[in-house]
Design a protein around this motif. Structure first.
Motif, PDB file in Angstrom:
ATOM      1  N   ARG A  24       0.817  -1.217   0.000  1.00 43.48           N
ATOM      2  CA  ARG A  24       0.000   0.000   0.000  1.00 43.48           C
ATOM      3  C   ARG A  24       0.848   1.263   0.000  1.00 43.48           C
ATOM      4  O   ARG A  24       0.314   2.363   0.020  1.00 43.48           O
ATOM      5  N   LYS A  25       2.169   1.089   0.041  1.00 44.72           N
ATOM      6  CA  LYS A  25       3.090   2.236   0.159  1.00 44.72           C
ATOM      7  C   LYS A  25       2.722   3.076   1.389  1.00 44.72           C
ATOM      8  O   LYS A  25       2.600   4.295   1.327  1.00 44.72           O
ATOM      9  N   THR A  26       2.526   2.350   2.507  1.00 43.04           N
ATOM     10  CA  THR A  26       2.096   2.959   3.760  1.00 43.04           C
ATOM     11  C   THR A  26       3.163   2.749   4.821  1.00 43.04           C
ATOM     12  O   THR A  26       3.696   1.651   4.972  1.00 43.04           O
ATOM     13  N   THR A  27       3.465   3.792   5.551  1.00 41.64           N
ATOM     14  CA  THR A  27       4.438   3.721   6.635  1.00 41.64           C
ATOM     15  C   THR A  27       3.953   2.772   7.717  1.00 41.64           C
ATOM     16  O   THR A  27       2.787   2.800   8.100  1.00 41.64           O
ATOM     17  N   VAL A  28       4.878   1.933   8.206  1.00 46.23           N
ATOM     18  CA  VAL A  28       4.605   1.051   9.334  1.00 46.23           C
ATOM     19  C   VAL A  28       5.418   1.574  10.508  1.00 46.23           C
ATOM     20  O   VAL A  28       6.641   1.722  10.416  1.00 46.23           O
ATOM     21  N   LEU A  29       4.748   1.867  11.599  1.00 42.31           N
ATOM     22  CA  LEU A  29       5.396   2.373  12.801  1.00 42.31           C
ATOM     23  C   LEU A  29       5.295   1.314  13.881  1.00 42.31           C
ATOM     24  O   LEU A  29       4.197   0.960  14.319  1.00 42.31           O
ATOM     25  N   SER A  30       6.454   0.787  14.302  1.00 44.06           N
ATOM     26  CA  SER A  30       6.495  -0.312  15.253  1.00 44.06           C
ATOM     27  C   SER A  30       6.783   0.172  16.673  1.00 44.06           C
ATOM     28  O   SER A  30       7.816   0.798  16.921  1.00 44.06           O
ATOM     29  N   VAL A  31       5.887  -0.150  17.585  1.00 46.29           N
ATOM     30  CA  VAL A  31       6.099   0.177  18.994  1.00 46.29           C
ATOM     31  C   VAL A  31       7.317  -0.572  19.525  1.00 46.29           C
ATOM     32  O   VAL A  31       8.080  -0.035  20.330  1.00 46.29           O
ATOM     33  N   ASP A  32       7.559  -1.800  19.046  1.00 48.26           N
ATOM     34  CA  ASP A  32       8.746  -2.560  19.466  1.00 48.26           C
ATOM     35  C   ASP A  32      10.030  -1.801  19.142  1.00 48.26           C
ATOM     36  O   ASP A  32      10.958  -1.759  19.955  1.00 48.26           O
ATOM     37  N   GLN A  33      10.107  -1.224  17.954  1.00 49.39           N
ATOM     38  CA  GLN A  33      11.314  -0.485  17.582  1.00 49.39           C
ATOM     39  C   GLN A  33      11.492   0.750  18.449  1.00 49.39           C
ATOM     40  O   GLN A  33      12.617   1.107  18.804  1.00 49.39           O
ATOM     41  N   ASP A  74       2.083  -0.919  14.434  1.00 48.89           N
ATOM     42  CA  ASP A  74       2.396  -2.305  14.763  1.00 48.89           C
ATOM     43  C   ASP A  74       2.622  -2.379  16.270  1.00 48.89           C
ATOM     44  O   ASP A  74       3.680  -1.995  16.764  1.00 48.89           O
ATOM     45  N   ALA A  75       1.597  -2.860  16.991  1.00 46.53           N
ATOM     46  CA  ALA A  75       1.656  -2.908  18.451  1.00 46.53           C
ATOM     47  C   ALA A  75       0.765  -4.025  18.965  1.00 46.53           C
ATOM     48  O   ALA A  75      -0.151  -4.470  18.272  1.00 46.53           O
ATOM     49  N   VAL A  76       1.017  -4.455  20.188  1.00 48.22           N
ATOM     50  CA  VAL A  76       0.225  -5.517  20.799  1.00 48.22           C
ATOM     51  C   VAL A  76      -1.220  -5.070  21.002  1.00 48.22           C
ATOM     52  O   VAL A  76      -2.148  -5.810  20.720  1.00 48.22           O
ATOM     53  N   ASN A  77      -1.426  -3.874  21.500  1.00 49.11           N
ATOM     54  CA  ASN A  77      -2.779  -3.348  21.717  1.00 49.11           C
ATOM     55  C   ASN A  77      -3.659  -4.343  22.459  1.00 49.11           C
ATOM     56  O   ASN A  77      -4.781  -4.643  22.051  1.00 49.11           O
ATOM     57  N   ALA A  78      -3.147  -4.840  23.574  1.00 48.69           N
ATOM     58  CA  ALA A  78      -3.795  -5.921  24.325  1.00 48.69           C
ATOM     59  C   ALA A  78      -4.998  -5.477  25.147  1.00 48.69           C
ATOM     60  O   ALA A  78      -5.860  -6.289  25.458  1.00 48.69           O
ATOM     61  N   VAL A  79      -5.054  -4.216  25.497  1.00 47.92           N
ATOM     62  CA  VAL A  79      -6.096  -3.755  26.419  1.00 47.92           C
ATOM     63  C   VAL A  79      -6.888  -2.605  25.805  1.00 47.92           C
ATOM     64  O   VAL A  79      -6.416  -1.909  24.901  1.00 47.92           O
ATOM     65  N   ALA A  80      -8.078  -2.409  26.319  1.00 46.97           N
ATOM     66  CA  ALA A  80      -8.973  -1.383  25.789  1.00 46.97           C
ATOM     67  C   ALA A  80      -8.343   0.016  25.761  1.00 46.97           C
ATOM     68  O   ALA A  80      -8.478   0.711  24.753  1.00 46.97           O
TER      69      ALA A  80
END
Length: 173
Positions: A24-33, A74-80
Motif C-alpha cells: 500500500r506504500k504505507t508507513t509502518v510504525l512499530s512500537v517494538d522499535q 504495529d503494536a500488541v494493543n492488548a487492552v482497551a
C-alpha cells in the motif's frame, strides 16, 4: 487511514504489517522499535517504556495522519485503553480507522517466534519472557469504543499471501 495491528507478541503482526505496508506504500510504525530505541538510550527496562513507546507512536502517527497519509501501527494493543488511544487519534485527525488482529493457532510456531524475538530483545535488556506472559494475562476481549471499530482477525499459521490478501480486501472495503 489509521490501521492498528493487534495481537500477542510473536503472533506475526510485524510480518503482515510490513507486507501490507509495502503493497500500500504505507508507513509502518512499530512500537517494538520505539521500545528498543528507548532501551538503547539507556533508559532502564524497569521504567514504563511500553507506555512511553505508545505515546511516542501516537505523536508520530498524528503527524503522518495530519499530513493526509495513511499509517500502520504495529503494536500488541492488548487492552482497551491502548486500542481506544488509536480510536481517539483517528477521531482527532478525522481519519478512518481499522484494526487487524493477528493470532497464531500453531503453538509450536508461536513458541519459535517468541524464542527468536526474545534473543533479539535481550541484547537491549528487555525482559521479553515476562512481557509475553503479562500480555497473555492482560489481553482483553474486544468491546467498548474500540469494539465498535471494523476489525479482521488473521491466523498467521496460515499462508502469508492469503493473510495479506484478506487484510488488503478488508482495508479496501
Amino acid at each position: 487511514m489509521l490501521i492498528a495491528m493487534a495481537g500477542l507478541p510473536g503472533a506475526g503482526k510485524t510480518t503482515i504489517a510490513e507486507v501490507v505496508g509495502a503493497r500500500r506504500k504505507t508507513t509502518v510504525l512499530s512500537v517494538d522499535q520505539i521500545e528498543t530505541a528507548i532501551l538503547r538510550a539507556g533508559i532502564s527496562a524497569g521504567q514504563p517504556i511500553g507506555l512511553a513507546a505508545y505515546l511516542v507512536a501516537e505523536a508520530l502517527a498524528e503527524s503522518v495522519l495530519l499530513n493526509g497519509d495513511d499509517i500502520i501501527i504495529d503494536a500488541v494493543n492488548a487492552v482497551a485503553p491502548a486500542r481506544e488511544q488509536w480510536v481517539s487519534l483517528a477521531k482527532r485527525t478525522d481519519s478512518g480507522i481499522r484494526f487487524i488482529e493477528v493470532v497464531c493457532s500453531d503453538e509450536a510456531v508461536h513458541q519459535e517466534r517468541l524464542v527468536e524475538r526474545a534473543a533479539k530483545r535481550a541484547m537491549f535488556g528487555a525482559a521479553e519472557r515476562d512481557a509475553v506472559e503479562q500480555s497473555v494475562e492482560e489481553y482483553s476481549p474486544w468491546g467498548g469504543v474500540s469494539g465498535a471499530v471494523a476489525r479482521i482477525t488473521l491466523d498467521s499459521a496460515g499462508p502469508i499471501g492469503v493473510n495479506v490478501e484478506r487484510a488488503s480486501a478488508f482495508l479496501d472495503a
